[in-house]
Scaffold this motif. Sequence first.
Motif, PDB file in Angstrom:
ATOM      1  N   GLU A  70     -34.341  54.617  26.906  1.00 14.46           N
ATOM      2  CA  GLU A  70     -33.166  53.819  27.254  1.00 14.46           C
ATOM      3  C   GLU A  70     -32.455  54.402  28.466  1.00 14.46           C
ATOM      4  N   ASP A  86     -25.487  44.942  31.939  1.00 16.70           N
ATOM      5  CA  ASP A  86     -25.991  45.542  30.706  1.00 16.70           C
ATOM      6  C   ASP A  86     -25.136  45.120  29.516  1.00 16.70           C
ATOM      7  N   MET A  93     -27.943  45.504  22.973  1.00 15.68           N
ATOM      8  CA  MET A  93     -29.121  46.282  23.355  1.00 15.68           C
ATOM      9  C   MET A  93     -30.307  45.926  22.470  1.00 15.68           C
ATOM     10  N   TYR A  98     -30.582  42.026  28.540  1.00 16.71           N
ATOM     11  CA  TYR A  98     -30.620  42.577  29.887  1.00 16.71           C
ATOM     12  C   TYR A  98     -31.087  41.492  30.845  1.00 16.71           C
TER      13      TYR A  98
END
Length: 99
Positions: A70, A86, A93, A98
């Motif tokens: 990451e 982001d 995530m 993204y």
Amino acid sequence: FPRQQRGRRLCLADFHRAEDSGEVDTVALQVVTVGSRIGEETARLFAADAYRDYLELHGLSVQLAEALAEYWHARVRREWGIGGADPAGLDGMLRTEYQ
């Protein structure tokens, strides 16, 4: 890069500009590891029937490798100028929100 077996049958080449576009396109590939010593130690713990220690060390090593991946992913996105989009939190995530 093989095509997906189902659905839209996409492959990596479908996401890059054509050669005759006159623009240079790039792809970032990464491989991360926390080293072979962790593998040796987890194998030793497993062979010694020290399963709790094995699982804890193995879990830690997996999480360290994920964190390193990451970190490099974020760095490449920043260097390419797309890091500002982001995701703000862990949920984003995990859903790979993204660019």
